[in-house]
Design an enzyme around this catalytic site. Sequence first.
Site, PDB file in Angstrom:
ATOM      1  N   HIS A  37       0.748  -1.260   0.029  1.00 49.96           N
ATOM      2  CA  HIS A  37       0.147   0.097   0.061  1.00 49.96           C
ATOM      3  C   HIS A  37       0.833   1.356   0.043  1.00 49.96           C
ATOM      4  O   HIS A  37       0.437   2.333  -0.387  1.00 49.96           O
ATOM      5  CB  HIS A  37      -0.989  -0.003   1.373  1.00 49.96           C
ATOM      6  CG  HIS A  37      -1.956  -0.944   1.217  1.00 49.96           C
ATOM      7  ND1 HIS A  37      -2.935  -1.111   0.150  1.00 49.96           N
ATOM      8  CD2 HIS A  37      -2.150  -2.061   2.184  1.00 49.96           C
ATOM      9  CE1 HIS A  37      -3.749  -2.306   0.400  1.00 49.96           C
ATOM     10  NE2 HIS A  37      -3.447  -2.649   1.815  1.00 49.96           N
ATOM     11  N   ASP A  39      -4.677 -12.579   4.591  1.00 52.58           N
ATOM     12  CA  ASP A  39      -5.929 -11.956   4.967  1.00 52.58           C
ATOM     13  C   ASP A  39      -7.198 -12.185   4.294  1.00 52.58           C
ATOM     14  O   ASP A  39      -8.306 -11.942   4.539  1.00 52.58           O
ATOM     15  CB  ASP A  39      -5.652 -10.711   5.085  1.00 52.58           C
ATOM     16  CG  ASP A  39      -5.054  -9.685   4.048  1.00 52.58           C
ATOM     17  OD1 ASP A  39      -4.831 -10.176   2.908  1.00 52.58           O
ATOM     18  OD2 ASP A  39      -4.724  -8.508   4.279  1.00 52.58           O
ATOM     19  N   TYR A  42      -3.822 -11.036   9.611  1.00 56.13           N
ATOM     20  CA  TYR A  42      -4.094 -10.639  11.078  1.00 56.13           C
ATOM     21  C   TYR A  42      -4.900 -11.698  11.898  1.00 56.13           C
ATOM     22  O   TYR A  42      -4.540 -11.457  12.986  1.00 56.13           O
ATOM     23  CB  TYR A  42      -4.696  -9.376  11.027  1.00 56.13           C
ATOM     24  CG  TYR A  42      -4.529  -8.573   9.852  1.00 56.13           C
ATOM     25  CD1 TYR A  42      -3.152  -7.869  10.310  1.00 56.13           C
ATOM     26  CD2 TYR A  42      -4.833  -8.400   8.676  1.00 56.13           C
ATOM     27  CE1 TYR A  42      -2.508  -7.381   9.272  1.00 56.13           C
ATOM     28  CE2 TYR A  42      -4.162  -7.510   7.542  1.00 56.13           C
ATOM     29  CZ  TYR A  42      -2.936  -6.784   8.009  1.00 56.13           C
ATOM     30  OH  TYR A  42      -2.456  -6.087   7.055  1.00 56.13           O
ATOM     31  N   HIS A  98      -6.679  -7.143   0.182  1.00 56.01           N
ATOM     32  CA  HIS A  98      -6.740  -5.567  -0.308  1.00 56.01           C
ATOM     33  C   HIS A  98      -6.310  -5.385  -1.478  1.00 56.01           C
ATOM     34  O   HIS A  98      -5.060  -5.909  -1.770  1.00 56.01           O
ATOM     35  CB  HIS A  98      -6.102  -4.850   0.893  1.00 56.01           C
ATOM     36  CG  HIS A  98      -6.640  -5.204   2.211  1.00 56.01           C
ATOM     37  ND1 HIS A  98      -6.202  -5.959   2.879  1.00 56.01           N
ATOM     38  CD2 HIS A  98      -7.714  -4.332   2.938  1.00 56.01           C
ATOM     39  CE1 HIS A  98      -6.901  -5.747   4.396  1.00 56.01           C
ATOM     40  NE2 HIS A  98      -7.884  -5.042   4.261  1.00 56.01           N
TER      41      HIS A  98
END
Length: 390
Positions: free
Chosen positions: A132, A257, A301, A170
Site C-alpha cells: 500500500h 488476509d 491478521y 486488499h
Amino acid sequence: MTGGAQVMWDEAVTGYNFGPEHPMDPIRLALTMRLVEQFGLDRTAKVVAAKEAGASTLRLVHHAEYIDAVRRASESPESADGSYGLGTADDPAFAGMHEASALIAGQSVGAAEALWRGDVLHAVNFAGGLHHAMPGTAAGFCIYNDASLAIARLLELGAERVAYVDVDVHHGDGVQATFWDDPRVLTVSLHEHPRLLFPGTGWPEETGGPGAEGTAVNVALPPGTADEGWLRALHGVVPELLDSFRPTVLVTQHGADTHIEDPLAHLAVTVDAQRAAASSLHDWAHEYAAGRWLALGGGGYAVVDVVPRSWTHLVAIAAGTPIDPETDVPEEWRQLVYARTRASAPRRMTDGRRPAWRDWHEQGYDPANALDQAVLATRRAAFPAHGILP
C-alpha cells in the site's frame, strides 16, 4: 541458473512494530520462521539476510522528501502529525521505523538481485509484500513498498517485463500506482470489492495509463467469496495474461488476509486454497517466466491460526518440498505458540478442505453468479489490450 530456493530472513524484521494494539503484530513473522525451521525448510532452502535498502535504492520508488520524513518520524515518533501518512492510526510512528522498513525492503530487493544473478530460481520474503505504500506517503500499515522496489530493481538490472500478481484481500494499490504508466510491468490484483474494503480502489476499469493500457488488471471479488470462487477467479484471469505478457520474472504477493478467520475483511478462503494458489503461481512461474519467482508475504491478521501455516506452505512450495496438508503441526511449535501468546495453535497444516474450482473455459460463465460477473468484468476491461478475447 542454479535452481533452488532462497528464504530472506533477519530476526530484526520483527522490529517493524506499530505497537501492542495494532493488528499487524510482528509475532506473525517470528512464528512463521519458527514453523519453517520446525519443518526443516531452512535446510532445503538457503536462508539469507540482506542489508537495509539504502537511500539510492529507496529513491527508485519513493520521493526523497518522503524518505526524509520517515527518518524524522523514526527518530522522533512524537513529532509525526499525519503528514506523509505518518503518525496515523494505520501507520503510527515508532522508534526505528525507518531502519525496520528499509530492512524489509532490502530483503525483497536482495531477493530480486539473487534471482537476476541466477543464484536461485525462487526467493521468498514473507516479511515483505507491503503493497500500500505510495511513492510519497505511507498507507495501510506500509511504510516502504518493498514489492515496488524489487520490481524497480529488476527493471534497472535489465528485466524486460515483470509481472506482479497480488492475492491479498486488499487491492495492491501502491504497486499499481507506481507502475501505472509503465508497459514493462503487469500488475494483477485479486481483492475484495473496493466498495467494501480499504483502500477503495481496484475497480475493473482501472487498466493502466496512456501507453500502458491493459497492464493494470483488477478482479473485485464479492464479499463471502470462498475457496472455489477465489480459485476460479485466479485461474480465470491470471494464466492467459501471463501467457500473453511473457514476463522475465514473476513477483507475487501472498497476503493471508483472504482467510475466513481474518478479522479485517470479508472473504471465506481457507489455508488449503491459499496453498493451492501458491502452488499454481509456482507452476506459472515455470511455464511463463523461466522459473524466476519472487514470492512475498503481505497482510494477514489471524497471526497464530493462519499466517504461519499459509506462509510455511509458501516456503515449502518454493523450496520444492511441499508439505502434505494433512501433516500434523509440530508439537514443539505449538508449545512455543502457547508460551508466546497463550493461544492454542492449530493441530494440522490444513483447514480440512480439498479446494476445487470450475474451469472458466470448460465450465462456462453463469450470468447470475456474482463471482462470474466479477471475473467477466475484469476480462472485458483488460483482456482486449492483450489481444485476448474476454
